[in-house]
Scaffold this motif. Structure first.
Motif, PDB file in Angstrom:
ATOM      1  N   LYS A  22       1.065  -0.863   0.051  1.00 27.74           N
ATOM      2  CA  LYS A  22      -0.065  -0.050  -0.116  1.00 27.74           C
ATOM      3  C   LYS A  22       1.093   1.137  -0.608  1.00 27.74           C
ATOM      4  O   LYS A  22       0.512   2.321  -0.498  1.00 27.74           O
ATOM      5  CB  LYS A  22      -1.109  -0.089   0.946  1.00 27.74           C
ATOM      6  CG  LYS A  22      -2.125  -0.936   0.885  1.00 27.74           C
ATOM      7  CD  LYS A  22      -3.499  -1.274   2.465  1.00 27.74           C
ATOM      8  CE  LYS A  22      -4.076  -1.919   1.933  1.00 27.74           C
ATOM      9  NZ  LYS A  22      -4.999  -1.763   3.460  1.00 27.74           N
ATOM     10  N   GLY A  24       3.627   1.651  -2.145  1.00 32.12           N
ATOM     11  CA  GLY A  24       4.218   1.524  -2.853  1.00 32.12           C
ATOM     12  C   GLY A  24       5.266   0.919  -2.971  1.00 32.12           C
ATOM     13  O   GLY A  24       6.133   0.616  -4.729  1.00 32.12           O
ATOM     14  N   HIS A 139       5.526  10.281  -0.333  1.00 29.66           N
ATOM     15  CA  HIS A 139       4.495   9.641  -1.430  1.00 29.66           C
ATOM     16  C   HIS A 139       3.845  11.486  -2.325  1.00 29.66           C
ATOM     17  O   HIS A 139       2.934  10.996  -2.640  1.00 29.66           O
ATOM     18  CB  HIS A 139       3.477   9.106  -1.150  1.00 29.66           C
ATOM     19  CG  HIS A 139       4.037   7.759  -1.052  1.00 29.66           C
ATOM     20  ND1 HIS A 139       4.138   7.728   0.756  1.00 29.66           N
ATOM     21  CD2 HIS A 139       4.630   6.486  -1.361  1.00 29.66           C
ATOM     22  CE1 HIS A 139       4.885   6.192   0.433  1.00 29.66           C
ATOM     23  NE2 HIS A 139       4.997   5.707  -0.372  1.00 29.66           N
ATOM     24  N   SER A 152      -0.314   4.999  -6.477  1.00 29.34           N
ATOM     25  CA  SER A 152       1.156   3.752  -5.963  1.00 29.34           C
ATOM     26  C   SER A 152       2.160   3.866  -6.820  1.00 29.34           C
ATOM     27  O   SER A 152       3.361   3.471  -7.499  1.00 29.34           O
ATOM     28  CB  SER A 152       0.378   2.661  -5.376  1.00 29.34           C
ATOM     29  OG  SER A 152      -0.243   1.891  -5.808  1.00 29.34           O
TER      30      SER A 152
END
Length: 220
Positions: A22, A24, A139, A152
């Motif tokens: 989740k 990445g 992110h 992602s």
């Protein structure tokens, strides 16, 4: 970034695989020490998360063998063995970092990012190319100072290009970095992600090298 996870506790292993995915990362998980040991040469791993108490082969033995064979992939030891001598032994055998259970997923991710950053010789937490700035830890991506929303897989692909400036990456290499073995990959998946990055970051941000692969375009 692709991570090799060797952990025999199914609850911890599943939590790490799901959680890191989740965030990445692409994660392949092995519960057997022997299977994990053999897996190191089967894919282009960016880092390894290694438990010490494993069936078939102990984690310290795995680490010792890898380093004797000349493998330099960063290794984060994750274990319940919290005695000082165990931590020292792991580091002396070639581990790059050490975390004791219980742990926070966000700290595991942050330590992996730091190990990968150092492996690429990138001391700054941000990655830059022209008018694009990426902070892998959070992110976040800026283009001309404006926040850009990326999915992602697009984030993972962007980070891969930014960590390999000047290098031409083939579609096969990109797939190996972006997807774990248990994921189905469509024939044009990489091209679709590159198309989306070009729409969001500029049509010349990623350049096609015909017959070879893709590389970063000229910095604007």
């Amino acid at each position: 970034m692709r991570i090799l996870l060797i952990e025999d506790d199914t609850l911890i292993g599943d939590g790490l695989k799901v959680g890191l995915t989740k965030l990445g990362f692409s994660v392949d998980w092995f519960v057997s020490g022997e299977a994990g040991f053999q897996a190191l040469t089967a894919a282009p791993w960016d880092a390894v998360v290694l438990d010490l108490s494993l069936p078939e082969r102990d984690g310290l033995d795995i680490l010792r063998q890898w380093r004797q064979q000349g493998h330099d992939v960063p290794v984060l030891i994750l274990t319940a063995r919290d005695a000082l001598d165990q931590r020292v032994q792991g580091l002396q055998l070639g581990a790059d970092d050490y975390l004791c259970k219980p742990f926070a997923l966000t700290e595991v991710a942050a330590r992996l990012q730091a190990l990968i950053r150092r492996r690429h010789g990138q001391l700054q937490p941000e990655l830059k190319h022209g008018n694009v700035v990426m902070a892998p830890g959070s992110h976040s991506v800026l283009c001309d100072g404006e926040a850009v929303s990326l999915k992602s897989r697009e984030l993972a692909l962007l980070e891969l290009f930014l960590r390999n400036p000047g290098r031409v990456l083939t579609r096969s290499q990109l797939e190996e970095k972006l997807y774990s073995w248990d994921e189905d990959v469509s024939s044009n998946a990489v091209e679709v992600h590159i198309h989306h990055l070009r729409k969001k970051l500029g049509s010349q941000f990623i350049r096609t090298v015909h017959g070879v692969g893709y590389t970063l375009g000229a910095a604007e």
